[in-house]
Design a protein around this motif. Structure first.
Motif, short mmCIF file in Angstrom:
data_model
loop_
_atom_site.label_atom_id
_atom_site.label_comp_id
_atom_site.label_asym_id
_atom_site.label_seq_id
_atom_site.Cartn_x
_atom_site.Cartn_y
_atom_site.Cartn_z
N SER A 78 -38.68 -19.83 -3.23
CA SER A 78 -37.43 -20.33 -2.65
C SER A 78 -36.31 -20.31 -3.65
CB SER A 78 -37.52 -21.81 -2.26
OG SER A 78 -38.49 -22.04 -1.32
N ILE A 79 -35.14 -19.98 -3.17
CA ILE A 79 -33.91 -20.23 -3.90
C ILE A 79 -33.07 -21.14 -3.02
CG2 ILE A 79 -31.89 -19.20 -4.97
CD1 ILE A 79 -33.58 -16.92 -5.74
N PRO A 80 -32.77 -22.37 -3.52
CA PRO A 80 -32.13 -23.36 -2.67
C PRO A 80 -30.84 -22.84 -2.05
CG PRO A 80 -32.61 -24.26 -4.83
CD PRO A 80 -32.98 -22.83 -4.88
N ASP A 119 -32.59 -21.43 5.29
CA ASP A 119 -31.97 -22.29 4.28
C ASP A 119 -30.46 -22.08 4.32
OD1 ASP A 119 -34.52 -22.93 3.61
OD2 ASP A 119 -34.47 -22.10 1.59
N PHE A 174 -32.51 -29.86 -0.33
CA PHE A 174 -32.42 -29.54 -1.76
C PHE A 174 -31.17 -30.22 -2.30
CE2 PHE A 174 -35.51 -26.03 -1.94
CZ PHE A 174 -35.60 -25.65 -0.60
N GLY A 225 -38.15 -22.48 -6.38
CA GLY A 225 -39.18 -23.24 -5.68
C GLY A 225 -40.37 -22.34 -5.39
N ARG A 236 -33.07 -27.00 4.46
CA ARG A 236 -34.05 -26.08 5.04
C ARG A 236 -34.22 -26.47 6.49
NH1 ARG A 236 -38.92 -24.03 1.61
NH2 ARG A 236 -37.15 -22.74 1.01
N LYS A 256 -42.48 -16.41 7.49
CA LYS A 256 -41.53 -17.51 7.39
C LYS A 256 -42.22 -18.80 6.96
CE LYS A 256 -37.72 -15.48 8.22
NZ LYS A 256 -36.61 -15.53 7.25
N PHE A 285 -32.22 -28.41 -9.53
CA PHE A 285 -32.25 -28.98 -8.19
C PHE A 285 -33.51 -29.80 -8.01
CE2 PHE A 285 -34.61 -25.04 -7.53
CZ PHE A 285 -35.62 -25.40 -6.68
N VAL A 313 -30.42 -20.39 -0.22
CA VAL A 313 -30.42 -18.95 0.05
C VAL A 313 -31.59 -18.61 0.97
CG1 VAL A 313 -30.45 -16.63 -0.93
CG2 VAL A 313 -29.37 -18.52 -2.20
N GLY A 314 -32.78 -19.03 0.60
CA GLY A 314 -33.92 -18.75 1.47
C GLY A 314 -35.20 -18.58 0.69
N GLU A 315 -36.18 -18.05 1.39
CA GLU A 315 -37.52 -17.95 0.86
C GLU A 315 -38.05 -16.54 1.09
OE1 GLU A 315 -40.08 -20.75 2.83
OE2 GLU A 315 -40.83 -21.50 0.94
#
Ligand SMILES: Cc1cc2nc3c(=O)[nH]c(=O)nc-3n(C[C@H](O)[C@H](O)[C@H](O)COP(=O)(O)OP(=O)(O)OC[C@H]3O[C@@H](n4cnc5c(N)ncnc54)[C@H](O)[C@@H]3O)c2cc1C
Ligand code: SF4
Ligand code: SF4
Ligand code: FES
Lengths: 274, 345
Positions: A47-49, B255, B70, A93, B266, A239, B76, A51-53
């Motif tokens: 994960s990048i907060p 996110d 987050f 993450g 999220r 996902k 973070f 932005v997404g996973e």
């Protein structure tokens, strides 16, 4: 409060090594020094907060963990694009490890044939290095690696080391050469005539783009390697990583749970798999 | 099983008392249709509804929910968001009750999903026996969901001036004794309840031309059936069928940063296997590109794959996907057509 399976652990980028124009190797560690505890072939959700996973295979071998693990990541879109701009010390993450990897116990004592194409080397490198670290408990080790261009070859220093070992049969090819390239030219299937195998005693492993593994599987089968001894790692949209969201379904199979590593026998009659 | 009687005029009173301690979801009028929503006031409940646009699944798996936050300051930190509160879902038809049992299995299997399960643990289910089929599209009798013997905390059945109430759990019994002025049923009333249940049998048609238990084996022979291409030609990939389905639980995880840029959220959102990008990966490869393949996927999940995983068919026969489809794609007709063609051969 109850734990959520969708909440990542924080992890630090301990080191970032450029590999090609598109790929970098990210060395990741948890602040408390704990190990990821993975099997070769498993993946994490990175994960990048904000932005997404993205699902990413673990590229390092558990036998070399040292409290760290490695991810070899191609710059593709949102998440991987931001990741490629990050610096050592930055925090990401991690969820996982998830999925079923390669059953290394069932490979012991056998010859192992690896045939990764392109970025497919990322997950296979985890297994290759574990096999090499326990070299004595395997038979022959054969690695056939194909990439589009010489500049796209991953882990060049390791490729050279494998080529130099006399207990590894290593062949590499590129679809298109360049002025410095003196090696094989042609798609990965052109490497198969260079090797002979003892089919019943061989385990074969592949990963790469669908167009590539379809042909590689045919080569493996035509060498007489049993369907239950051919393993491949599949990519699907993911996902959740935990068998809920439905995105990774391959007909009735969940790639994130039953896979991403399957035997050919498991999926040969699953139309969406191949 | 203990049987109770709750006079109809006391339902609103019961809901009113429940609302002091619980969030109470129930069927309400929405224009000419009905919707399952938190009741704004106790009199809004409409137990005479035929079918709700969305199923009561919305109370347990909302269309969109925050699952983590987050906090972005320098590095973070991240924490889960588990949004659960004491809840009663009042007036669930039995098809939807069976669907919730399937969702319970899906979210607790393997990796338990705390967001769903915490909510579920705090939720009591009050179901309602239908005495008439909702309309010409429901096929609950064929799917075996037209009545229920378990899965509820309390179960109501219309007896004219009162509801006969079956108690399913101790929590349900407590609900009845603390929040309602119900009295134990007399032997005559118990008899009346059984008779009403028997009498409804004739009013519910079988729309499937074969036993639903045959669905998994029927579909096993139908992967390459020409009907999928026909459905694919008609389907608009709008996703309405999966949105209204009480057993569809696939989701997306997204996110997004908050405007302040100090937090990112999220989200989990309903997703649909009918949408083009559902199975597309970053390299552009789409593993279910043809609409025909996506329709087949939906119908196979309903009739075969979920059954193989959880021991329950993935369709409860509510008919919502049929009502929602602008191009009249009909799951019953599809299953019947497959059955007919396999038995002609
Ligand atoms: C098991 C597995 C192992 C993998 N291992 C590796 C590996 O070792 N190395 C590697 O480089 N790659 C690996 N991949 C591929 C990698 O996961 C993708 O390249 C990565 O997801 C790309 O993410 P992105 O956000 O950068 O790309 P994007 O193209 O931005 O997004 C990726 C996916 O998410 C979708 N998406 C984008 N934005 C949104 C949004 N807002 N909402 C919903 N969906 C969105 C896209 O349609 C696309 O399918 C692996 C994939 C799998 C399944
Ligand atoms: S509602 Fe009808 S048109 Fe829309 S996706 Fe479903 S089957 Fe296709
Ligand atoms: S598939 Fe259609 S009829 Fe079956 S449960 Fe879902 S919405 Fe209802
Ligand atoms: S990634 Fe969600 S079910 Fe496999």
């Amino acid at each position: 409060m109850a734990d959520s399976i969708y909440v990542p652990r924080l992890a630090r980028l301990a080191d970032i090594r450029p590999m090609t124009e598109l790929e970098k190797l990210f060395v990741v560690e948890f602040p408390d020094g704990s190990s990821l505890g993975h099997q070769p072939g498993q993946f994490v959700m990175l994960s990048i907060p904000g932005v997404g996973e993205a699902p990413i295979s673990i590229s390092s071998s558990p036998s070399r963990s040292n409290g760290q693990f490695e991810l070899c990541i191609r710059r593709m879109g949102d998440v991987t694009g931001v990741l490629h701009r990050m610096r050592p010390g930055d925090v990401v993450g991690i969820r996982g490890p998830f999925g079923h990897g390669f059953p290394i116990e069932q490979m012991r004592g056998k010859d192992v044939l690896f045939a990764p194409g392109g970025l497919g080397l990322a997950p296979l490198r985890s297994l290759i290095n574990q096999v090499l670290d326990e070299r004595g408990s395997f038979g022959r080790v054969i690695i056939l690696y194909g990439a589009k261009r010489p500049a796209e070859l991953l882990f060049r220093d390791e490729l050279e080391a494998w080529a130099a070992r006399d207990d590894v049969e290593f062949h590499v090819t590129v679809d298109r050469g360049d002025e410095t390239w003196t090696g094989n030219i042609g798609v990965i299937t052109t490497l198969f005539p260079k090797i002979t195998v003892d089919p019943l005693n061989t385990v074969a492993v592949t990963c790469g783009p669908p167009i590539m593994y379809r042909f590689v599987l045919m080569e493996m089968l035509s060498k007489g390697i049993p369907e239950t001894q051919i393993y491949l790692s599949l990519e699907r949209r993911m996902k959740c990583g935990v068998g809920k969201c439905g995105h990774c379904q391959i007909n009735h199979l969940y790639c994130c749970r039953e896979g991403p590593v399957f035997t050919y026998a498991q999926i040969k009659n699953v139309p969406e798999a191949l | 099983m203990r049987l109770w009687v709750l006079p109809k005029e006391q339902v609103v009173d019961m809901v009113c008392r429940l609302m002091a301690d619980y969030r109470v979801w129930g069927p309400q009028a929405k224009g000419p249709q009905f919707a399952f929503e938190p009741l704004p006031d106790p009199t809004a409940i409409r137990l005479d509804y035929n079918i709700s646009i969305l199923s009561p699944k919305v109370a347990l798996q909302p269309p969109q929910e925050r699952i983590a936050v987050f906090h972005l300051d320098g590095g973070f930190t991240v924490e889960p968001v588990i949004d659960a509160e004491p809840t009663v879902i009042f007036g669930i038809h039995t098809c939807d009750l069976h669907a919730l049992a399937l969702l319970d299995k899906a979210f607790s299997a393997d990796f338990p999903d705390a967001h769903y399960l915490e909510r579920r643990q705090q939720t009591l289910l009050v179901s309602l026996e239908c005495l008439q089929p909702c309309d010409e599209h429901s096929f609950c009798k064929s799917m075996g969901t037209w009545t229920a013997d378990s899965g509820y905390d309390l179960h109501l059945m219309d007896l004219g001036d009162a509801y006969g109430v079956s108690v399913g759990t101790a929590a349900g019994e407590a609900l009845l004794t603390q929040y309602a002025q119900a009295r134990p049923a007399t032997d005559t009333e118990a008899q009346q309840l059984h008779e009403a249940r028997d009498a409804k049998r004739l009013r519910f048609p079988n729309r499937l031309n074969f036993d639903a238990a045959e669905l998994p084996s029927l579909l096993a022979t139908a992967y390459d059936h020409p009907i999928w291409a026909e459905l694919g030609d008609r389907c608009l990939s709008c996703g309405a069928c999966t949105n209204v389905c009480p057993t569809c639980y696939c989701f997306n995880v997204i996110d997004s940063p908050e405007l302040s840029l100090k937090e990112a959220v999220r989200w989990r959102r309903w997703d649909s296997c009918q949408l083009d990008e559902f199975a597309r990966v970053a390299s552009g490869e789409n593993f279910r590109e043809a609409r025909a393949a996506r329709q087949r996927h939906r119908m196979f999940r309903k009739g075969k794959w979920l059954y193989e995983r959880f021991g329950e068919l993935g369709c409860v026969g509510c008919g919502r996907c049929i009502r929602a489809c602008l191009t009249h794609i009909n799951i019953v007709d599809t299953f019947n057509a497959i059955h007919a063609s396999q038995h002609r051969r």
